[in-house]
Design a protein around this motif. Sequence first.
Motif: not given
Length: 241
Positions: A72-78, A95-102, A116-117
């Motif tokens: 999750f930490a690496d995904a959030r960085e992306q 879309q990026a903020y949506h996935n960041l929120g997820n 993020a949402y």
Amino acid sequence: MKELVIILLFLVQGPFLFAQQGKRYIKKGNDLYKQQNYAEAEASYRKSVTPKSQSTEGNFNLGDALYKQKKFADAREQFSQIAGSANNSPAVKAQAYHNLGNSFVTDKKLEEGIAAYKKALINNPKDEETRYNLAYAQEMLKKQQQQKKDKNKDQKNKDNKKNQDNKDQNKDKKDQDKDKKDQQNKDQNDQKQEPKPQPGQLSKEDAQSMLDAMNNNEKQTQDKLKNKKFKGEKARVAKDW
């Protein structure tokens, strides 16, 4: 002259060649992603986002592959990099903020996920999926806060009960000590008031015992006399010579 032409041709076609190669890595990564082989998909996506071949699609899909592996930490960085890039459109940022929120919510970071949402909805107010996820995260946060509040209340009640129990125990101990002390004082006073028998002198208890015994013997003697007739002494008549 030929060498110059070759160099110019490479400079013109180089970015195109790298872009084509990046697309091949993305396609391969997508195939691996569909097969749920997320680790190899990650490796392929990383090859598509080298400095010479940057790709928003490759970066985005790399974030998804990391998310699937619970990195999750690496995904959030992306996703943060994509959302923060000025070159990306509001739709891509949403879309990026949506996935960041997820990634935040799945990692139980509800407040960050909610933030993020909200940013996703700023970039795309019509995104109903994001709106639903936002409401879900807010409800989860509300329950979490209530549970924490109830837990703190229960702990406070336990602490209060423990303190009260300690107070009651201390009070009982003090009462017991007081009763014990009062009894000791009473015993000491009784001992002081009751005269001790002098050497050769009967104690009060011994004297009472002897008196009781005498009374008892006298009663027994009287009982015996009641059962027998009195025998008078025979008179002797003296001759008057």
